[in-house]
Design a protein around this motif. Structure first.
Motif, short mmCIF file in Angstrom:
data_model
loop_
_atom_site.label_atom_id
_atom_site.label_comp_id
_atom_site.label_asym_id
_atom_site.label_seq_id
_atom_site.Cartn_x
_atom_site.Cartn_y
_atom_site.Cartn_z
N TYR A 68 0.83 -1.20 0.00
CA TYR A 68 0.00 0.00 0.00
C TYR A 68 0.87 1.25 0.00
O TYR A 68 2.01 1.25 0.46
CB TYR A 68 -0.97 0.02 1.19
N VAL A 69 0.31 2.32 -0.56
CA VAL A 69 0.98 3.62 -0.60
C VAL A 69 0.91 4.25 0.78
O VAL A 69 -0.14 4.26 1.42
CB VAL A 69 0.33 4.53 -1.65
N THR A 70 2.04 4.78 1.25
CA THR A 70 2.07 5.41 2.57
C THR A 70 2.07 6.94 2.50
O THR A 70 1.58 7.60 3.41
CB THR A 70 3.29 4.95 3.36
N SER A 71 2.60 7.52 1.42
CA SER A 71 2.58 8.99 1.32
C SER A 71 2.88 9.42 -0.10
O SER A 71 3.43 8.66 -0.91
CB SER A 71 3.59 9.63 2.28
N LEU A 72 2.53 10.68 -0.38
CA LEU A 72 2.87 11.30 -1.66
C LEU A 72 3.28 12.74 -1.38
O LEU A 72 2.54 13.49 -0.72
CB LEU A 72 1.70 11.27 -2.63
N HIS A 73 4.47 13.13 -1.83
CA HIS A 73 4.98 14.48 -1.62
C HIS A 73 5.20 15.16 -2.96
O HIS A 73 5.53 14.52 -3.96
CB HIS A 73 6.31 14.44 -0.86
N LEU A 74 5.06 16.48 -2.95
CA LEU A 74 5.35 17.32 -4.11
C LEU A 74 6.59 18.15 -3.81
O LEU A 74 6.76 18.65 -2.70
CB LEU A 74 4.20 18.28 -4.41
N SER A 75 7.43 18.34 -4.84
CA SER A 75 8.59 19.22 -4.71
C SER A 75 9.02 19.66 -6.09
O SER A 75 8.53 19.16 -7.11
CB SER A 75 9.74 18.50 -3.99
N ASP A 76 9.96 20.61 -6.14
CA ASP A 76 10.59 20.90 -7.42
C ASP A 76 11.68 19.86 -7.65
O ASP A 76 11.89 18.96 -6.82
CB ASP A 76 11.12 22.33 -7.46
N LYS A 114 4.59 -6.07 2.18
CA LYS A 114 4.67 -7.03 3.28
C LYS A 114 5.41 -8.30 2.91
O LYS A 114 5.85 -9.04 3.79
CB LYS A 114 3.26 -7.40 3.75
N ARG A 115 5.50 -8.59 1.62
CA ARG A 115 6.19 -9.81 1.21
C ARG A 115 6.95 -9.56 -0.09
O ARG A 115 6.81 -8.50 -0.70
CB ARG A 115 5.20 -10.97 1.05
N GLU A 116 7.75 -10.52 -0.48
CA GLU A 116 8.58 -10.35 -1.66
C GLU A 116 7.76 -10.47 -2.94
O GLU A 116 6.90 -11.35 -3.06
CB GLU A 116 9.71 -11.38 -1.66
N PHE A 117 8.04 -9.59 -3.92
CA PHE A 117 7.43 -9.67 -5.24
C PHE A 117 8.55 -9.56 -6.28
O PHE A 117 9.40 -8.68 -6.19
CB PHE A 117 6.43 -8.54 -5.46
N ARG A 118 8.49 -10.43 -7.25
CA ARG A 118 9.51 -10.40 -8.30
C ARG A 118 9.16 -9.41 -9.40
O ARG A 118 10.03 -9.01 -10.17
CB ARG A 118 9.68 -11.80 -8.90
N SER A 119 7.90 -9.05 -9.50
CA SER A 119 7.46 -8.12 -10.54
C SER A 119 6.51 -7.11 -9.90
O SER A 119 5.44 -7.47 -9.42
CB SER A 119 6.74 -8.89 -11.66
N PHE A 120 6.93 -5.85 -9.90
CA PHE A 120 6.20 -4.83 -9.14
C PHE A 120 6.37 -3.49 -9.84
O PHE A 120 7.42 -3.21 -10.42
CB PHE A 120 6.79 -4.77 -7.73
N SER A 121 5.35 -2.65 -9.79
CA SER A 121 5.48 -1.31 -10.39
C SER A 121 4.58 -0.33 -9.66
O SER A 121 3.59 -0.70 -9.03
CB SER A 121 5.14 -1.33 -11.88
N ALA A 122 4.93 0.95 -9.74
CA ALA A 122 4.15 2.03 -9.15
C ALA A 122 3.49 2.82 -10.28
O ALA A 122 4.05 2.99 -11.36
CB ALA A 122 5.04 2.94 -8.32
N LEU A 131 -3.27 6.75 -6.96
CA LEU A 131 -1.96 6.18 -6.61
C LEU A 131 -2.08 4.66 -6.68
O LEU A 131 -2.92 4.07 -5.99
CB LEU A 131 -1.54 6.60 -5.20
N GLY A 132 -1.26 4.03 -7.50
CA GLY A 132 -1.40 2.59 -7.71
C GLY A 132 -0.12 1.83 -7.50
O GLY A 132 0.97 2.33 -7.74
N LEU A 133 -0.28 0.59 -7.05
CA LEU A 133 0.81 -0.37 -6.96
C LEU A 133 0.35 -1.62 -7.71
O LEU A 133 -0.65 -2.23 -7.35
CB LEU A 133 1.12 -0.70 -5.50
N ALA A 134 1.07 -1.97 -8.76
CA ALA A 134 0.65 -3.06 -9.64
C ALA A 134 1.55 -4.27 -9.46
O ALA A 134 2.78 -4.15 -9.48
CB ALA A 134 0.68 -2.61 -11.10
N ILE A 135 0.91 -5.42 -9.27
CA ILE A 135 1.61 -6.69 -9.19
C ILE A 135 1.08 -7.54 -10.33
O ILE A 135 0.00 -8.14 -10.22
CB ILE A 135 1.35 -7.38 -7.83
N PRO A 136 1.75 -7.57 -11.47
CA PRO A 136 1.21 -8.22 -12.67
C PRO A 136 0.73 -9.64 -12.41
O PRO A 136 1.42 -10.45 -11.80
CB PRO A 136 2.39 -8.19 -13.65
N GLY A 137 -0.49 -9.91 -12.86
CA GLY A 137 -1.05 -11.25 -12.75
C GLY A 137 -1.70 -11.56 -11.43
O GLY A 137 -2.31 -12.62 -11.27
#
Length: 432
Positions: free
Chosen positions: A278-286, A310-318, A370-376
């Motif tokens: 899960y996403v914990t925060s999002l910050h903006l900056s220059d 929480k666990r290991e993933f071999r394929s992960f993207s934000a 805000l997304g976290l993708a675990i293919p399949g």
């Protein structure tokens, strides 16, 4: 049309700060900890999650219930689903009701997916033959064929919700209630769910849909109810109610909890038990890391997303998506745009940056996904009015005026040449 749901003077009260427990197990626990009975330092206070809520929903209507977090939407659905009783008033539902309020609603974790389909059918009052007739269609829609005989406690949250929705929508309820739980599924599954709910409504059955995605509510529902502070703020035609709701939240977001400079989203809990990431925060900056509380058209901008797995993933993207205030997607970007460069992660906290040399949106208010993708396996998504982006006006074309968001939403650097007369009659002629 006959009335499918009638709510009259509904109220639900909770007691805040009441920790006194007089059960044998609580007494034993207190004695082992060397304390007497647990009592709060202050007397409990009343909290009305719902107050004087009344409305009618006709049979065959698709109704969206909208409102900010804490508006009373989920409490209302739990009362309609007979999960919790009201303190005041009454709510009557005509016909067989099926509800999906959270991941795994009505599922027994030790039973297999197959067994839970039949269990849910029995809870809905269906005969075994009716469930068997729909079983193959349910499983095909859910996409968990390979795991249908596996105990559902081993399912991911995405698999859980796919099967739960398939059961809720396919066992022919007279009233179907769906909460924001669909946000757990991936984009393709959400699209199929909306299509299925539209089919259910077109068949003359009643649908209640709770969502922060205004575009989905607009597309599916002919009527909407806006909840605010436990009361009905507005009810009527969908576009009109959504307009009232968005107008009320057009001011810059005032977070209840303290935020560090540049933070536009922070997870409220230390651990989200419903997902493996899960996403914990999002910050903006220059681009030099100086915090920003708002964006500006064509200005450099960095989104810094932090997340926990929480666990290991071999394929992960934000994934980061920017939507209009009413939920229309404008921009989508991912760490794996070609789906070939997903990174591997082990349990722990992570941070990833997304940089724009020139941010392309015109001035206005936007909602971030805000997304976290675990293919399949699953797609964890956060997309609601709690994560807003304000883009400040800026004279990017040196015209004396900033790009007007009421005329267009996306701006891009460009230049026009000075007009020149074509040299031949052929060039002057219109193209056939």
């Amino acid at each position: 049309m006959p009335t499918a749901i009638k709510v009259e003077g509904l109220g639900k009260r909770f007691l805040l700060g009441q920790t006194f427990e007089n059960t044998l197990s609580s007494r034993m626990g207190d004695l082992l900890r060397g304390r007497g009975l647990r009592r709060s330092a202050a007397p409990p206070a009343d909290f009305w999650a719902l107050r004087d809520v009344s409305f009618d929903i006709a049979q065959g209507e698709a109704v969206g219930i909208i409102g900010g977090n804490g508006a009373g939407k989920s409490t209302l659905l739990k009362i309609l689903s007979r999960i919790t009783p009201p303190t005041l008033g009454r709510a009557s539902v005509r016909g067989r009701l099926s509800s999906l309020l959270e991941v795994g609603t009505g599922f027994h974790p030790e039973l297999t997916g197959r067994e839970n389909v039949f269990l849910n059918g029995a809870i809905l009052g269906m005969r075994k033959a009716e469930v068997e007739r729909k079983f193959d269609e349910i499983v095909a829609f859910s996409g968990v064929e390979k795991f249908i005989d596996t105990p559902v406690k081993r399912y991911s949250s995405g698999m859980y919700v796919r099967l739960a929705f398939a059961v809720a929508a396919h066992l022919e309820p007279d009233v179907l209630i769906i909460d924001e739980v669909l946000a757990v599924g991936d984009a393709d599954f959400q699209k199929r769910c909306l299509g299925k709910m539209n089919d259910v409504a077109s068949e003359g059955r009643t649908v209640i849909f709770v969502s922060h995605n205004m575009a989905a509510v607009q597309k599916l529902c002919s009527k909407a109810i806006w909840m605010q502070g436990g009361r009905v703020a507005s009810t009527g035609e969908t576009s009109s109610v959504i307009g009232d709701y968005l107008a009320s939240s057009s001011q810059p977001l005032d977070h209840d909890s303290p935020r560090t400079p540049g933070c536009i989203y922070a997870h409220e809990l230390e651990e989200d038990s419903s997902s493996d990431a899960y996403v914990t925060s999002l910050h903006l900056s220059d681009l030099d890391g100086r915090p920003l509380d708002e964006a500006a058209t064509f200005a450099p901008l960095r989104f810094r997303m932090s997340f926990y797995v929480k666990r290991e993933f071999r394929s992960f993207s934000a994934v980061l998506q920017v939507n209009t205030a009413d939920g229309v997607p404008l921009l989508l970007t991912s760490t794996t745009p070609d789906q070939q460069q997903a990174f591997s992660v082990k349990p722990g906290h992570y941070t990833v940056d997304c940089d724009f040399s020139q941010f392309p949106l015109a001035a206005g208010e936007y909602v971030l996904g805000l997304g976290l993708a675990i293919p399949g396996t699953e797609y964890v998504w956060r997309n609601d009015a709690a994560c807003r982006l304000h883009v400040a006006p800026r004279d990017v074309f040196a015209s004396g005026l900033p790009p007007a968001s009421n005329r267009y939403l996306v701006a891009t650097p460009h230049a026009w040449s000075a007009p020149h007369r074509n040299s031949s009659a052929l060039q002057d002629s219109p193209i056939a």
